[in-house]
Design an enzyme around this catalytic site. Sequence first.
Site, PDB file in Angstrom:
ATOM      1  N   HIS A 306      -1.860  -5.186  -2.825  1.00 26.62           N
ATOM      2  CA  HIS A 306      -2.314  -4.200  -1.919  1.00 26.62           C
ATOM      3  C   HIS A 306      -1.610  -4.008  -0.076  1.00 26.62           C
ATOM      4  CE1 HIS A 306      -5.963  -2.460  -0.871  1.00 26.62           C
ATOM      5  NE2 HIS A 306      -6.430  -1.981  -1.721  1.00 26.62           N
ATOM      6  N   ASP A 363      -8.616  -3.359  -9.760  1.00 30.92           N
ATOM      7  CA  ASP A 363      -8.360  -2.876 -10.547  1.00 30.92           C
ATOM      8  C   ASP A 363      -7.369  -3.783 -11.273  1.00 30.92           C
ATOM      9  OD1 ASP A 363      -6.835  -0.280  -8.199  1.00 30.92           O
ATOM     10  OD2 ASP A 363      -8.244  -0.290  -9.860  1.00 30.92           O
TER      11      ASP A 363
HETATM   12  C1  SDX Z   1      -6.045   0.077  -4.925  1.00 34.94           C
HETATM   13  O1  SDX Z   1      -5.569   1.602  -0.257  1.00 34.94           O
HETATM   14  C2  SDX Z   1      -6.832   1.404  -0.982  1.00 34.94           C
HETATM   15  O2  SDX Z   1      -7.727   0.914  -0.468  1.00 34.94           O
HETATM   16  C3  SDX Z   1      -6.782   0.892  -2.479  1.00 34.94           C
HETATM   17  C4  SDX Z   1      -7.795   1.077  -3.478  1.00 34.94           C
HETATM   18  C5  SDX Z   1      -9.513   1.180  -2.986  1.00 34.94           C
HETATM   19  O3  SDX Z   1     -10.079   0.127  -3.307  1.00 34.94           O
HETATM   20  O4  SDX Z   1      -9.141   2.368  -2.685  1.00 34.94           O
HETATM   21  O5  SDX Z   1      -8.103  -0.514  -2.809  1.00 34.94           O
HETATM   22  C6  SDX Z   1      -7.835   0.489  -4.270  1.00 34.94           C
HETATM   23  O6  SDX Z   1      -5.410   1.807  -5.252  1.00 34.94           O
HETATM   24  C7  SDX Z   1      -5.840  -0.691  -5.264  1.00 34.94           C
HETATM   25  C8  SDX Z   1      -3.690  -1.035  -5.244  1.00 34.94           C
HETATM   26  C9  SDX Z   1      -3.601  -0.759  -6.868  1.00 34.94           C
HETATM   27  N1  SDX Z   1      -1.893  -0.259  -7.747  1.00 34.94           N
HETATM   28  C10 SDX Z   1      -1.545  -1.206  -8.020  1.00 34.94           C
HETATM   29  O7  SDX Z   1      -2.346  -1.863  -8.618  1.00 34.94           O
HETATM   30  C11 SDX Z   1      -0.357   0.043  -7.589  1.00 34.94           C
HETATM   31  C12 SDX Z   1       0.976  -1.317  -8.330  1.00 34.94           C
HETATM   32  N2  SDX Z   1       0.440  -2.057  -6.570  1.00 34.94           N
HETATM   33  C13 SDX Z   1       1.982  -1.289  -5.790  1.00 34.94           C
HETATM   34  O8  SDX Z   1       1.452  -0.300  -5.951  1.00 34.94           O
HETATM   35  C14 SDX Z   1       1.295  -1.436  -4.216  1.00 34.94           C
HETATM   36  O9  SDX Z   1       1.164  -2.335  -4.052  1.00 34.94           O
HETATM   37  C15 SDX Z   1       0.717  -0.649  -3.093  1.00 34.94           C
HETATM   38  C16 SDX Z   1       0.989   0.703  -3.413  1.00 34.94           C
HETATM   39  C17 SDX Z   1      -0.615  -1.067  -4.277  1.00 34.94           C
HETATM   40  C18 SDX Z   1       0.797  -1.299  -1.810  1.00 34.94           C
HETATM   41  O10 SDX Z   1       2.145  -0.621  -1.923  1.00 34.94           O
HETATM   42  P1  SDX Z   1       2.495  -0.582  -0.080  1.00 34.94           P
HETATM   43  O11 SDX Z   1       1.485  -1.800   0.389  1.00 34.94           O
HETATM   44  O12 SDX Z   1       3.076   0.428   0.120  1.00 34.94           O
HETATM   45  O13 SDX Z   1       3.942  -2.375  -0.787  1.00 34.94           O
HETATM   46  P2  SDX Z   1       4.834  -1.919  -0.749  1.00 34.94           P
HETATM   47  O14 SDX Z   1       5.304  -0.816  -2.008  1.00 34.94           O
HETATM   48  O15 SDX Z   1       5.733  -1.934   0.430  1.00 34.94           O
HETATM   49  O16 SDX Z   1       5.773  -3.233  -1.266  1.00 34.94           O
HETATM   50  C19 SDX Z   1       5.831  -4.480  -0.199  1.00 34.94           C
HETATM   51  C20 SDX Z   1       6.946  -5.406  -1.077  1.00 34.94           C
HETATM   52  C21 SDX Z   1       7.714  -4.405  -2.154  1.00 34.94           C
HETATM   53  O17 SDX Z   1       8.998  -5.118  -2.324  1.00 34.94           O
HETATM   54  P3  SDX Z   1      10.659  -5.155  -0.908  1.00 34.94           P
HETATM   55  O18 SDX Z   1      11.087  -3.311  -0.438  1.00 34.94           O
HETATM   56  O19 SDX Z   1       9.602  -5.338   0.039  1.00 34.94           O
HETATM   57  O20 SDX Z   1      11.279  -5.957  -1.256  1.00 34.94           O
HETATM   58  O21 SDX Z   1       6.342  -5.605  -2.046  1.00 34.94           O
HETATM   59  C22 SDX Z   1       6.503  -5.591  -3.399  1.00 34.94           C
HETATM   60  C23 SDX Z   1       7.623  -3.978  -3.530  1.00 34.94           C
HETATM   61  O22 SDX Z   1       8.513  -3.702  -4.228  1.00 34.94           O
HETATM   62  N3  SDX Z   1       6.328  -4.694  -4.784  1.00 34.94           N
HETATM   63  C24 SDX Z   1       5.220  -5.034  -5.536  1.00 34.94           C
HETATM   64  C25 SDX Z   1       3.893  -4.922  -6.535  1.00 34.94           C
HETATM   65  N4  SDX Z   1       3.785  -4.511  -5.251  1.00 34.94           N
HETATM   66  C26 SDX Z   1       4.535  -4.213  -4.081  1.00 34.94           C
HETATM   67  N5  SDX Z   1       6.727  -5.870  -6.336  1.00 34.94           N
HETATM   68  C27 SDX Z   1       5.859  -6.177  -7.628  1.00 34.94           C
HETATM   69  N6  SDX Z   1       4.355  -5.176  -8.414  1.00 34.94           N
HETATM   70  C28 SDX Z   1       3.461  -4.870  -7.219  1.00 34.94           C
HETATM   71  N7  SDX Z   1       2.380  -4.289  -7.668  1.00 34.94           N
END
Ligand code: SDX
Length: 428
Positions: A306, A363
Amino acid sequence: MAENVATLQIPGQDAIELPIKSGSEGHDVINISSLGKHGHFTFDPGFMATASCESEITFIDGDKGILLHRGYPIDQLATQSSYLEVCYLLLKGELPSAQQMQDFKDLVTNHTMVHEQLATFYKGFRRDAHPMAILCGVVGALSAFYHDSLDINDEHHRAVAAIRLISKMPTLAAMAYKYNLGQPFVYPRNDLSFAGNFLNMMFSVPCEDYVVNPIVERAMDRIFILHADHEQNASTSTVRLAGSSGANPFACISAGVASLWGPAHGGANEACLEMLAEIGSVDRIPEFIAKAKDKNDPFRLMGFGHRVYKNHDPRATVMRETCHEVLAELNIQDPLLDVAMELERIALSDEYFIQKKLYPNVDFYSGIIMKAIGIPTSMFTVIFALSRTVGWVSHWQEMLSQPGHKIGRPRQLYTGAKQRQYVPGTER
Ligand code: SDX
């Protein structure tokens, strides 16, 4: 030096004093709105550290796993309140008295039907159209039906539009599902609860009565509560930006539906179930965990991680309890759900996910509950949109009622071609 001021020293310029504003909870903010006249903009793609507005609706502390709606903790609301009461709270700022709640319930109940002409819009879609595509279309089309509540500067018009949207989204959502199935639309029923009415519109058929299971009804209502609002997430920010131009409320909410559809946001619950299906069995989980850790692999564990919650998503905690309650109550034996529970166990113990703070989010569990209830994955984000409508309209109303609100218009760092002269085609 004035109190609560940040001093910015730009090389070659006098120091700039930027006022610091404090809220009632959470981070202070540095007001950088005057920076433009000093020849600079701030740069923050993805708004990682940018507050876009002032709001009293929801507070999130990602490090402590706190989520408050008008000051009330989400776990208390999810276990002691109801979705309609949370709607009242988000819209009005206070919990209702018994009479206020009854009046609000009657108001919503008596606006659940949609214009019969709107039903013909569905016939323009292929039967296999994604229900989110249908919802984007028909929500925007509401603008064509309600000319009497489009003056966004009129508080009463805004209130009427808010109630219409909250009341009609379940009807429009269920109609999209029935259209996909080729079954007749089911009219709303005023004798059922908000969640019970939605389940009835989704699952009842003319041939036999549908009996609402109280455990499923409670789980559905809890899913609605847990998705109701979440501060300035991508879709709510989309609604605010659309609303800042003066667009009518139905068009703004349609924009929010579109933004929510993305798999990184509200589309994650559908993407999570598709991921579980792709994994297929518990013994293939390590292969996917490795993919998620591989920097060169774009694969992500959908339903994990998140932007804000770097500890745990408090909604996921409540949703997890509900998930296990529904699975036990319905005695569900589904290999996909076995994969989900094993994936959760591994992710919560794996050093990579602990270090990156990639906990199951709301989710992850909502998708499992909805599958257990018999809702197809294609409807998951539709239900998220239905739930989040009250959050969207609450923020839309708050923005428009704030004096001096302006159209949102970010700036940029331009890295394109410098000015150059046009060359006629014959000379290129
Ligand atoms: C919702 O904003 C809100 O409030 C949203 C929400 C709401 O109620 O409105 O809460 C609802 O959208 C919940 C989130 C649902 N999305 C997912 O489950 C999709 C999978 N999650 C990722 O896409 C990700 O975690 C995000 C988009 C949710 C958050 O991404 P960020 O904060 O931009 O973090 P990032 O992409 O920069 O990741 C940080 C690190 C990265 O590694 P490094 O580059 O630091 O080495 O964590 C890793 C990412 O590769 N990472 C993951 C991951 N999520 C982040 N690695 C594997 N699996 C994942 N799911």
